[in-house]
Design an enzyme around this catalytic site. Sequence first.
Site, PDB file in Angstrom:
ATOM      1  CB  CYS A  54      -9.362  12.391   2.796  1.00  0.00           C
ATOM      2  SG  CYS A  54      -9.342  10.829   1.902  1.00  0.00           S
ATOM      3  NE  ARG A 114      -3.468   0.763   2.432  1.00  0.00           N
ATOM      4  CZ  ARG A 114      -4.469   1.335   1.760  1.00  0.00           C
ATOM      5  NH1 ARG A 114      -5.175   0.619   0.911  1.00  0.00           N
ATOM      6  NH2 ARG A 114      -4.759   2.607   1.938  1.00  0.00           N
ATOM      7  CG  HIS A 121      -6.168   8.665   7.902  1.00  0.00           C
ATOM      8  ND1 HIS A 121      -5.618   8.680   6.632  1.00  0.00           N
ATOM      9  CD2 HIS A 121      -5.853   9.867   8.461  1.00  0.00           C
ATOM     10  CE1 HIS A 121      -4.988   9.827   6.444  1.00  0.00           C
ATOM     11  NE2 HIS A 121      -5.129  10.567   7.534  1.00  0.00           N
ATOM     12  CG  HIS A 122      -9.003   6.744   1.663  1.00  0.00           C
ATOM     13  ND1 HIS A 122      -8.798   5.415   1.366  1.00  0.00           N
ATOM     14  CD2 HIS A 122      -9.872   7.206   0.716  1.00  0.00           C
ATOM     15  CE1 HIS A 122      -9.515   5.089   0.298  1.00  0.00           C
ATOM     16  NE2 HIS A 122     -10.168   6.144  -0.103  1.00  0.00           N
ATOM     17  CB  ALA A 123      -3.170   7.054   5.040  1.00  0.00           C
TER      18      ALA A 123
END
EC number: 2.3.1.28
Length: 219
Positions: free
Chosen positions: A31, A18, A192-194
């Site tokens: 975001c 990722r 959290h999209h991270a």
Amino acid sequence: MEKKITGYTTVDISQWHRKEHFEAFQSVAQCTYNQTVQLDITAFLKTVKKNKHKFYPAFIHILARLMNAHPEFRMAMKDGELVIWDSVHPCYTVFHEQTETFSSLWSEYHDDFRQFLHIYSQDVACYGENLAYFPKGFIENMFFVSANPWVSFTSFDLNVAAMDNFFAPVFTMGKYYTQGDKVLMPLAIQVHHAVCDGFHVGRMLNELQQYCDEWQGGA
């Protein structure tokens, strides 16, 4: 005990599958996102009542089991490195009617529901009347549960100014209600999209529904 509570594994971001997603959603496209579902708690609520358990800790335990089952919900930044906690512990709200405020209280997670319920009950007995925001103190490896039992909702968003390195999931429970022969409860989650995509949230929510359908009262 401290070692058990705060253990973690460091992620080598350079080798992580990722890597690009993490870097994008932590920088140029930073975001969090929220999703709200109407969870069918018909069977779960029936079992809770049958076994004379309290709904709140029973549901918190289910959430904690799921958070600990998947690494994407146990991630954090620590000393400039991405880590995966060995375990995360629920931090939940306790409402104070006399002041119309709340406290955030955490309890150590255990797989066994009855053991967790014992710890939860001890914590509430010890700190439940304390009006401080964090009466038991603060640990790093937590996820958050908030209850808003006064109202049902179809959407719920948290708006926090700086969420760049805040990866802990945040759940908000609403007032459950009857629809036909079902009992539904609004449940919102912020991630959290991270570290977490829609796939991960969707998988977790489907597992949560299955847990609610099949829960046997901690047996």
